[in-house]
Design a protein around this motif. Structure first.
Motif, PDB file in Angstrom:
ATOM      1  N   ALA A 186      11.740 -10.737  -3.907  1.00 49.90           N
ATOM      2  CA  ALA A 186      10.786 -10.124  -4.830  1.00 49.90           C
ATOM      3  C   ALA A 186      10.352 -11.198  -5.809  1.00 49.90           C
ATOM      4  N   HIS A 187       9.105 -11.085  -6.260  1.00 51.45           N
ATOM      5  CA  HIS A 187       8.535 -12.137  -7.119  1.00 51.45           C
ATOM      6  C   HIS A 187       7.805 -11.525  -8.303  1.00 51.45           C
ATOM      7  N   GLY A 188       7.960 -12.149  -9.450  1.00 50.52           N
ATOM      8  CA  GLY A 188       7.217 -11.710 -10.630  1.00 50.52           C
ATOM      9  C   GLY A 188       7.159 -12.817 -11.661  1.00 50.52           C
ATOM     10  N   HIS A 197      -2.265 -19.204  -9.580  1.00 48.74           N
ATOM     11  CA  HIS A 197      -2.826 -19.220  -8.223  1.00 48.74           C
ATOM     12  C   HIS A 197      -1.658 -19.152  -7.251  1.00 48.74           C
ATOM     13  N   TYR A 198      -1.794 -18.344  -6.193  1.00 50.66           N
ATOM     14  CA  TYR A 198      -0.767 -18.403  -5.165  1.00 50.66           C
ATOM     15  C   TYR A 198      -1.350 -18.148  -3.799  1.00 50.66           C
ATOM     16  N   LYS A 199      -0.868 -18.974  -2.898  1.00 50.80           N
ATOM     17  CA  LYS A 199      -1.218 -18.799  -1.491  1.00 50.80           C
ATOM     18  C   LYS A 199      -0.178 -17.874  -0.875  1.00 50.80           C
ATOM     19  N   PRO A 214      -1.731 -11.122   4.837  1.00 47.85           N
ATOM     20  CA  PRO A 214      -2.780 -10.523   4.005  1.00 47.85           C
ATOM     21  C   PRO A 214      -2.258  -9.379   3.148  1.00 47.85           C
ATOM     22  N   TYR A 215      -2.982  -9.117   2.081  1.00 51.03           N
ATOM     23  CA  TYR A 215      -2.680  -7.961   1.225  1.00 51.03           C
ATOM     24  C   TYR A 215      -2.723  -6.695   2.059  1.00 51.03           C
ATOM     25  N   ALA A 216      -1.681  -5.871   1.921  1.00 53.73           N
ATOM     26  CA  ALA A 216      -1.588  -4.612   2.676  1.00 53.73           C
ATOM     27  C   ALA A 216      -0.995  -3.578   1.731  1.00 53.73           C
ATOM     28  N   ALA A 244       5.129  -9.061   5.298  1.00 49.98           N
ATOM     29  CA  ALA A 244       5.949  -9.794   4.337  1.00 49.98           C
ATOM     30  C   ALA A 244       5.300 -11.156   4.057  1.00 49.98           C
ATOM     31  N   GLN A 245       5.373 -11.577   2.805  1.00 51.44           N
ATOM     32  CA  GLN A 245       4.641 -12.775   2.382  1.00 51.44           C
ATOM     33  C   GLN A 245       5.568 -13.860   1.843  1.00 51.44           C
ATOM     34  N   ALA A 246       5.402 -15.070   2.358  1.00 48.35           N
ATOM     35  CA  ALA A 246       5.884 -16.242   1.640  1.00 48.35           C
ATOM     36  C   ALA A 246       4.784 -16.633   0.660  1.00 48.35           C
ATOM     37  N   LYS A 247       5.147 -17.275  -0.452  1.00 48.66           N
ATOM     38  CA  LYS A 247       4.161 -17.584  -1.496  1.00 48.66           C
ATOM     39  C   LYS A 247       4.330 -19.017  -1.979  1.00 48.66           C
ATOM     40  N   LEU A 248       3.196 -19.634  -2.253  1.00 52.08           N
ATOM     41  CA  LEU A 248       3.199 -20.949  -2.899  1.00 52.08           C
ATOM     42  C   LEU A 248       2.477 -20.770  -4.239  1.00 52.08           C
ATOM     43  N   VAL A 261       4.061  -8.965 -18.068  1.00 53.38           N
ATOM     44  CA  VAL A 261       4.894  -9.164 -16.882  1.00 53.38           C
ATOM     45  C   VAL A 261       4.184  -8.558 -15.684  1.00 53.38           C
ATOM     46  N   ARG A 262       4.077  -9.338 -14.609  1.00 51.98           N
ATOM     47  CA  ARG A 262       3.581  -8.834 -13.315  1.00 51.98           C
ATOM     48  C   ARG A 262       4.750  -8.902 -12.340  1.00 51.98           C
ATOM     49  N   GLY A 263       5.087  -7.794 -11.698  1.00 51.12           N
ATOM     50  CA  GLY A 263       6.197  -7.813 -10.755  1.00 51.12           C
ATOM     51  C   GLY A 263       7.165  -6.683 -11.032  1.00 51.12           C
ATOM     52  N   LEU A 264       8.232  -6.698 -10.280  1.00 43.31           N
ATOM     53  CA  LEU A 264       8.650  -7.688  -9.271  1.00 43.31           C
ATOM     54  C   LEU A 264       8.179  -7.191  -7.901  1.00 43.31           C
ATOM     55  N   HIS A 265       7.406  -8.004  -7.191  1.00 45.19           N
ATOM     56  CA  HIS A 265       6.680  -7.531  -6.014  1.00 45.19           C
ATOM     57  C   HIS A 265       7.141  -8.176  -4.713  1.00 45.19           C
ATOM     58  N   PHE A 266       6.934  -7.426  -3.635  1.00 47.92           N
ATOM     59  CA  PHE A 266       7.067  -7.966  -2.276  1.00 47.92           C
ATOM     60  C   PHE A 266       6.206  -7.108  -1.371  1.00 47.92           C
ATOM     61  N   ALA A 284       2.052  -1.596   2.458  1.00 48.52           N
ATOM     62  CA  ALA A 284       3.311  -2.335   2.644  1.00 48.52           C
ATOM     63  C   ALA A 284       3.890  -2.814   1.310  1.00 48.52           C
ATOM     64  N   GLU A 285       3.220  -2.507   0.209  1.00 51.12           N
ATOM     65  CA  GLU A 285       3.681  -3.003  -1.093  1.00 51.12           C
ATOM     66  C   GLU A 285       5.010  -2.374  -1.492  1.00 51.12           C
ATOM     67  N   GLY A 286       5.866  -3.188  -2.064  1.00 53.45           N
ATOM     68  CA  GLY A 286       7.122  -2.699  -2.624  1.00 53.45           C
ATOM     69  C   GLY A 286       7.409  -3.426  -3.923  1.00 53.45           C
TER      70      GLY A 286
HETATM   71  C1  TDO Z   1      -1.991  -8.409  -4.766  1.00 47.82           C
HETATM   72  C2  TDO Z   1      -3.443  -7.959  -4.514  1.00 47.82           C
HETATM   73  C3  TDO Z   1      -4.055  -7.052  -5.325  1.00 47.82           C
HETATM   74  N1  TDO Z   1      -5.329  -6.659  -5.085  1.00 47.82           N
HETATM   75  C4  TDO Z   1      -5.955  -5.679  -5.978  1.00 47.82           C
HETATM   76  C5  TDO Z   1      -5.200  -4.358  -6.119  1.00 47.82           C
HETATM   77  C6  TDO Z   1      -5.474  -3.969  -7.549  1.00 47.82           C
HETATM   78  O1  TDO Z   1      -6.687  -3.238  -7.632  1.00 47.82           O
HETATM   79  C7  TDO Z   1      -5.658  -5.275  -8.286  1.00 47.82           C
HETATM   80  C8  TDO Z   1      -4.428  -5.708  -9.075  1.00 47.82           C
HETATM   81  O2  TDO Z   1      -3.310  -5.677  -8.213  1.00 47.82           O
HETATM   82  P1  TDO Z   1      -1.840  -5.807  -8.770  1.00 47.82           P
HETATM   83  O3  TDO Z   1      -1.682  -4.959  -9.979  1.00 47.82           O
HETATM   84  O4  TDO Z   1      -0.895  -5.560  -7.633  1.00 47.82           O
HETATM   85  O5  TDO Z   1      -1.809  -7.342  -9.196  1.00 47.82           O
HETATM   86  P2  TDO Z   1      -0.542  -8.205  -9.642  1.00 47.82           P
HETATM   87  O6  TDO Z   1       0.376  -7.349 -10.439  1.00 47.82           O
HETATM   88  O7  TDO Z   1      -1.028  -9.442 -10.262  1.00 47.82           O
HETATM   89  O8  TDO Z   1       0.142  -8.497  -8.229  1.00 47.82           O
HETATM   90  C9  TDO Z   1       0.649  -9.772  -7.909  1.00 47.82           C
HETATM   91  O9  TDO Z   1       1.837  -9.982  -8.669  1.00 47.82           O
HETATM   92  C10 TDO Z   1       2.492 -11.208  -8.407  1.00 47.82           C
HETATM   93  C11 TDO Z   1       3.762 -11.251  -9.242  1.00 47.82           C
HETATM   94  C12 TDO Z   1       2.715 -11.478  -6.973  1.00 47.82           C
HETATM   95  O10 TDO Z   1       3.714 -12.045  -6.547  1.00 47.82           O
HETATM   96  C13 TDO Z   1       1.587 -11.145  -6.059  1.00 47.82           C
HETATM   97  O11 TDO Z   1       1.988 -11.189  -4.715  1.00 47.82           O
HETATM   98  C14 TDO Z   1       0.950  -9.823  -6.418  1.00 47.82           C
HETATM   99  O12 TDO Z   1       1.844  -8.781  -6.035  1.00 47.82           O
HETATM  100  O13 TDO Z   1      -5.979  -6.248  -7.287  1.00 47.82           O
HETATM  101  C15 TDO Z   1      -6.038  -7.164  -4.029  1.00 47.82           C
HETATM  102  O14 TDO Z   1      -7.230  -6.803  -3.819  1.00 47.82           O
HETATM  103  N2  TDO Z   1      -5.456  -8.096  -3.220  1.00 47.82           N
HETATM  104  C16 TDO Z   1      -4.174  -8.509  -3.422  1.00 47.82           C
HETATM  105  O15 TDO Z   1      -3.659  -9.384  -2.651  1.00 47.82           O
END
Ligand code: TDO
Length: 198
Positions: free
Chosen positions: A130-132, A143-145, A149-151, A81-85, A70-75, A154-156
């Protein structure tokens, strides 16, 4: 049988399932993942699927090696703030969104989608959710657009198995693989309201 929010008539406001078109021939297939526009606010001419989608400034791709991760739940918070495709390029996922828009009649509501590489559907998630996702097959590539930009600052996030959300994940907590970061997010009830328009 995966939950189908469209059939159930319960797609949250602003969320869209975008039909992608797969051009198959004897070599394989070709697909546009997104076509933007040079005209501000517009989709590509004649391409209803892209109408009203925001400008995307970053493309992400992740490989999840095994099912039950499971990846998430992220915003991300404003101003990032990000919209995602979201598009699944290989394998399949249960994709989950949680409405975090204060004042939304659907605040806190979870909607789940079954997305796979074999179904030509992309999920558009607007700002305010939030998305996961949970991988359902080995070697799942997502893949998601994203529209900002990644910040990292600002991650939550919200805890993936917050009991108040009641998400019907297809695996038990003992089976699920999550990152240390994702295991430490707060529950929704401990999250301060987010002013998305800021
Ligand atoms: C999200 C992100 C991570 N990273 C880096 C940070 C870290 O070292 C590594 C892995 O990051 P994370 O563990 O956050 O990856 P992950 O858990 O796959 O994060 C993603 O989850 C899904 C559900 C989403 O919706 C995305 O927006 C994003 O949050 O990649 C970037 O360089 N750019 C990015 O945009």
């Amino acid at each position: 049988m995966p939950f189908d929010p469209v059939a159930a008539g319960r797609l949250p406001a602003g969320v869209r399932l975008v039909e992608a078109r797969r051009h198959a021939d004897k070599r394989g297939w070709f697909m546009e993942l997104h076509r933007g526009s040079l005209v501000a606010g517009g989709g590509a001419a004649g391409d209803a699927a892209n109408d009203a989608l925001p400008f995307f400034c970053q493309d992400n791709v992740s490989l999840t090696a095994a099912p039950a991760a499971v990846r998430g739940l992220h915003f991300q918070r404003p101003p990032f703030a990000q919209a995602k495709l979201v598009t699944v390029l290989a394998g399949a996922i249960q994709d989950v969104i949680v409405d975090l828009r204060p004042g939304s009649r659907e605040f806190g509501r979870v909607t789940s989608f079954h997305l796979s590489a074999s179904a030509d559907q992309q999920l558009f998630v607007p700002v305010g959710f939030a998305h996961g996702f949970c991988s359902l097959q080995p070697e799942t590539i997502v893949h998601y657009k994203v529209s900002a930009p990644y910040a990292p600052a600002a991650e939550g996030g919200i805890l993936w198995n917050d009991p108040d959300l009641g998400i019907d994940w297809p695996f038990t907590a003992a089976e699920v693989l999550v990152s240390e970061k994702d295991a430490a997010w707060p529950r929704l009830r401990d999250l301060a309201p987010i002013e998305w328009a800021a």
